[in-house]
Write a protein that holds these residues in place. Sequence first.
Motif, PDB file in Angstrom:
ATOM      1  N   LYS A 171       0.849  -1.183   0.000  1.00 58.82           N
ATOM      2  CA  LYS A 171       0.000   0.000   0.000  1.00 58.82           C
ATOM      3  C   LYS A 171       0.886   1.234   0.000  1.00 58.82           C
ATOM      4  O   LYS A 171       1.743   1.403   0.874  1.00 58.82           O
ATOM      5  CB  LYS A 171      -0.911   0.009   1.233  1.00 58.82           C
ATOM      6  CG  LYS A 171      -1.988   1.101   1.182  1.00 58.82           C
ATOM      7  CD  LYS A 171      -2.977   0.936   2.327  1.00 58.82           C
ATOM      8  CE  LYS A 171      -4.100   1.963   2.222  1.00 58.82           C
ATOM      9  NZ  LYS A 171      -5.100   1.794   3.307  1.00 58.82           N
ATOM     10  N   LEU A 172       0.694   2.083  -1.007  1.00 57.26           N
ATOM     11  CA  LEU A 172       1.539   3.249  -1.198  1.00 57.26           C
ATOM     12  C   LEU A 172       1.075   4.436  -0.352  1.00 57.26           C
ATOM     13  O   LEU A 172       0.022   4.398   0.283  1.00 57.26           O
ATOM     14  CB  LEU A 172       1.570   3.632  -2.677  1.00 57.26           C
ATOM     15  CG  LEU A 172       2.186   2.581  -3.616  1.00 57.26           C
ATOM     16  CD1 LEU A 172       1.885   2.918  -5.065  1.00 57.26           C
ATOM     17  CD2 LEU A 172       3.693   2.493  -3.392  1.00 57.26           C
ATOM     18  N   ARG A 173       1.874   5.484  -0.410  1.00 56.10           N
ATOM     19  CA  ARG A 173       1.668   6.691   0.399  1.00 56.10           C
ATOM     20  C   ARG A 173       0.299   7.332   0.198  1.00 56.10           C
ATOM     21  O   ARG A 173      -0.243   7.959   1.109  1.00 56.10           O
ATOM     22  CB  ARG A 173       2.769   7.709   0.063  1.00 56.10           C
ATOM     23  CG  ARG A 173       2.737   8.122  -1.412  1.00 56.10           C
ATOM     24  CD  ARG A 173       4.034   8.710  -1.934  1.00 56.10           C
ATOM     25  NE  ARG A 173       3.973   8.929  -3.377  1.00 56.10           N
ATOM     26  CZ  ARG A 173       4.195   7.996  -4.278  1.00 56.10           C
ATOM     27  NH1 ARG A 173       4.453   6.760  -3.895  1.00 56.10           N
ATOM     28  NH2 ARG A 173       4.144   8.285  -5.566  1.00 56.10           N
ATOM     29  N   ASP A 174      -0.268   7.179  -1.013  1.00 56.82           N
ATOM     30  CA  ASP A 174      -1.554   7.810  -1.312  1.00 56.82           C
ATOM     31  C   ASP A 174      -2.714   6.823  -1.251  1.00 56.82           C
ATOM     32  O   ASP A 174      -3.820   7.145  -1.670  1.00 56.82           O
ATOM     33  CB  ASP A 174      -1.501   8.480  -2.683  1.00 56.82           C
ATOM     34  CG  ASP A 174      -1.156   7.513  -3.807  1.00 56.82           C
ATOM     35  OD1 ASP A 174      -0.976   6.301  -3.516  1.00 56.82           O
ATOM     36  OD2 ASP A 174      -1.059   7.953  -4.966  1.00 56.82           O
ATOM     37  N   GLU A 206       9.369   3.663  -2.926  1.00 53.69           N
ATOM     38  CA  GLU A 206       8.545   3.148  -1.835  1.00 53.69           C
ATOM     39  C   GLU A 206       8.456   1.627  -1.879  1.00 53.69           C
ATOM     40  O   GLU A 206       8.420   0.964  -0.828  1.00 53.69           O
ATOM     41  CB  GLU A 206       7.153   3.776  -1.885  1.00 53.69           C
ATOM     42  CG  GLU A 206       6.346   3.523  -0.626  1.00 53.69           C
ATOM     43  CD  GLU A 206       5.125   4.417  -0.496  1.00 53.69           C
ATOM     44  OE1 GLU A 206       4.333   4.192   0.433  1.00 53.69           O
ATOM     45  OE2 GLU A 206       4.957   5.330  -1.333  1.00 53.69           O
ATOM     46  N   LEU A 236       8.898   7.659  -7.486  1.00 47.05           N
ATOM     47  CA  LEU A 236       8.618   7.568  -6.056  1.00 47.05           C
ATOM     48  C   LEU A 236       7.926   6.253  -5.703  1.00 47.05           C
ATOM     49  O   LEU A 236       8.125   5.719  -4.609  1.00 47.05           O
ATOM     50  CB  LEU A 236       7.767   8.764  -5.618  1.00 47.05           C
ATOM     51  CG  LEU A 236       8.435  10.135  -5.763  1.00 47.05           C
ATOM     52  CD1 LEU A 236       7.507  11.237  -5.282  1.00 47.05           C
ATOM     53  CD2 LEU A 236       9.763  10.189  -5.018  1.00 47.05           C
ATOM     54  N   ASP A 237       7.121   5.719  -6.625  1.00 48.08           N
ATOM     55  CA  ASP A 237       6.520   4.396  -6.410  1.00 48.08           C
ATOM     56  C   ASP A 237       7.615   3.345  -6.262  1.00 48.08           C
ATOM     57  O   ASP A 237       7.548   2.458  -5.398  1.00 48.08           O
ATOM     58  CB  ASP A 237       5.616   4.017  -7.584  1.00 48.08           C
ATOM     59  CG  ASP A 237       4.277   4.744  -7.572  1.00 48.08           C
ATOM     60  OD1 ASP A 237       3.994   5.460  -6.592  1.00 48.08           O
ATOM     61  OD2 ASP A 237       3.523   4.590  -8.551  1.00 48.08           O
ATOM     62  N   SER A 297       6.042  10.610  -9.992  1.00 48.32           N
ATOM     63  CA  SER A 297       5.316   9.686  -9.123  1.00 48.32           C
ATOM     64  C   SER A 297       5.734   8.242  -9.378  1.00 48.32           C
ATOM     65  O   SER A 297       5.766   7.420  -8.463  1.00 48.32           O
ATOM     66  CB  SER A 297       3.801   9.846  -9.309  1.00 48.32           C
ATOM     67  OG  SER A 297       3.365   9.331 -10.562  1.00 48.32           O
ATOM     68  N   HIS A 353      -2.453   0.642  -4.339  1.00 48.78           N
ATOM     69  CA  HIS A 353      -1.741  -0.614  -4.139  1.00 48.78           C
ATOM     70  C   HIS A 353      -0.881  -0.924  -5.360  1.00 48.78           C
ATOM     71  O   HIS A 353      -1.274  -0.651  -6.496  1.00 48.78           O
ATOM     72  CB  HIS A 353      -2.716  -1.769  -3.899  1.00 48.78           C
ATOM     73  CG  HIS A 353      -3.475  -1.653  -2.622  1.00 48.78           C
ATOM     74  ND1 HIS A 353      -4.672  -0.951  -2.541  1.00 48.78           N
ATOM     75  CD2 HIS A 353      -3.218  -2.126  -1.370  1.00 48.78           C
ATOM     76  CE1 HIS A 353      -5.126  -1.005  -1.291  1.00 48.78           C
ATOM     77  NE2 HIS A 353      -4.257  -1.716  -0.568  1.00 48.78           N
ATOM     78  N   ASP A 372      11.566   0.395  -0.260  1.00 55.57           N
ATOM     79  CA  ASP A 372      11.551   0.589   1.198  1.00 55.57           C
ATOM     80  C   ASP A 372      10.641  -0.423   1.885  1.00 55.57           C
ATOM     81  O   ASP A 372      11.003  -1.012   2.909  1.00 55.57           O
ATOM     82  CB  ASP A 372      11.107   2.013   1.530  1.00 55.57           C
ATOM     83  CG  ASP A 372      12.174   3.050   1.179  1.00 55.57           C
ATOM     84  OD1 ASP A 372      13.349   2.661   1.040  1.00 55.57           O
ATOM     85  OD2 ASP A 372      11.824   4.235   1.029  1.00 55.57           O
ATOM     86  N   GLN A 373       9.451  -0.622   1.321  1.00 57.07           N
ATOM     87  CA  GLN A 373       8.516  -1.545   1.968  1.00 57.07           C
ATOM     88  C   GLN A 373       8.953  -3.007   1.874  1.00 57.07           C
ATOM     89  O   GLN A 373       8.616  -3.824   2.730  1.00 57.07           O
ATOM     90  CB  GLN A 373       7.114  -1.364   1.399  1.00 57.07           C
ATOM     91  CG  GLN A 373       6.475  -0.028   1.749  1.00 57.07           C
ATOM     92  CD  GLN A 373       4.961  -0.074   1.695  1.00 57.07           C
ATOM     93  OE1 GLN A 373       4.348  -1.093   2.004  1.00 57.07           O
ATOM     94  NE2 GLN A 373       4.347   1.038   1.311  1.00 57.07           N
ATOM     95  N   ASP A 395      -3.660   5.090 -11.442  1.00 54.07           N
ATOM     96  CA  ASP A 395      -3.271   6.376 -10.865  1.00 54.07           C
ATOM     97  C   ASP A 395      -3.558   7.477 -11.882  1.00 54.07           C
ATOM     98  O   ASP A 395      -2.710   7.806 -12.707  1.00 54.07           O
ATOM     99  CB  ASP A 395      -1.787   6.373 -10.495  1.00 54.07           C
ATOM    100  CG  ASP A 395      -1.351   7.676  -9.831  1.00 54.07           C
ATOM    101  OD1 ASP A 395      -2.238   8.504  -9.514  1.00 54.07           O
ATOM    102  OD2 ASP A 395      -0.141   7.863  -9.625  1.00 54.07           O
TER     103      ASP A 395
END
Length: 348
Positions: free
Chosen positions: A43-46, A125, A121-122, A118, A49, A128-129, A111
């Motif tokens: 699940k992303l920041r916004d 993320e 950045l996806d 973006s 998924h 990171d996850q 999206d």
Amino acid sequence: MIREITVILLIGFVAWAYQATCPPPPNVCGSPGGPAITAPRIKLRDGRHLAYKEHGVSKELAKYKIIFVHGFGSSRHDAAIAANLSPEVVDELGIYIVSFDRPGYGESDPDPKRTRKSLALDIEELADQLGLGSKFYVVGFSMGGQVVWSCLKYISHRLTGAALIAPVINYWWPGFPANLTKEAYYLQLPQDQWALRVAHYAPWLAYWWNTQKLFPPSAVVARRPEIFSAQDVQLMPKLAVRQINRAQVIQQGVHESLFRDMMIGFGTWEFDPMDLENPFPNSEGSVHLWQGDEDRLVPVILQRYISKKLPWIRYHEIPGSGHLIADADGMTEAIIKALLLGEKVTLS
């Protein structure tokens, strides 16, 4: 009476035009009546998924961690570098690869606000996850190569290295000489020239243009045989095993997958890749660009120009190869070993 009829016809035409240019809402995975969710997702920041698929050794044991970005009309299942690497090479080098569905494709949520930034950045993320650490590699094929340019722009501090495989270019990048882009542009089939014009100048018409029946549709969207080189055609049977999941690629709708790709890829960019600086000034990493000289989708003359403008890129031009360069015998191993180990390419 004539004036009233004219007004009614005009209103009807406007209503029809509006409806024709408005894409239907996406059939989001996991929504009522929507496709089932079968893949692991983050699940992303916004709140969106992102679906992903892991290949190779476990990330806990991996020495090299790679995020693969698929191309146009593809999905997480179309990770050529994972499919073509031998298990022996994967185990010997300790390679972990994660591929993911870009927004709107496969099982990743659409999206509508997608931008070049973006997408980068996806990827950050996702890394990171999944706990890939502070640094990782990115490899992008075709339209996925455009995403690698965005990674070099926005998250270069997170990269250990990058490879662009037959990356799609944008004919409106200002760094290209006008005469060169004109020459390259007219190498495309006429229907693809028009599809690109619409994506760039009138993106709000993208859905209508690519679904209407009045004019020939994009040959790329239709996967016409003319867009493939002789080598590409020979490689088609090799790709058949990855076509099992073909129906899943656009199951959420063509607009937020294929047509959004075209609008983002061929729209007006907020940066020019040819203005990028070397992200590895101390040779702590490397960036590679791989291109077949018989690629009918991406004109080689533009890649040659990019390589001259950006001398820090290690440019590999493979004679006789087309767009499906990564699927040619021995190419994936050469691409990966050049990226991870700095090995020189001896293929020709």
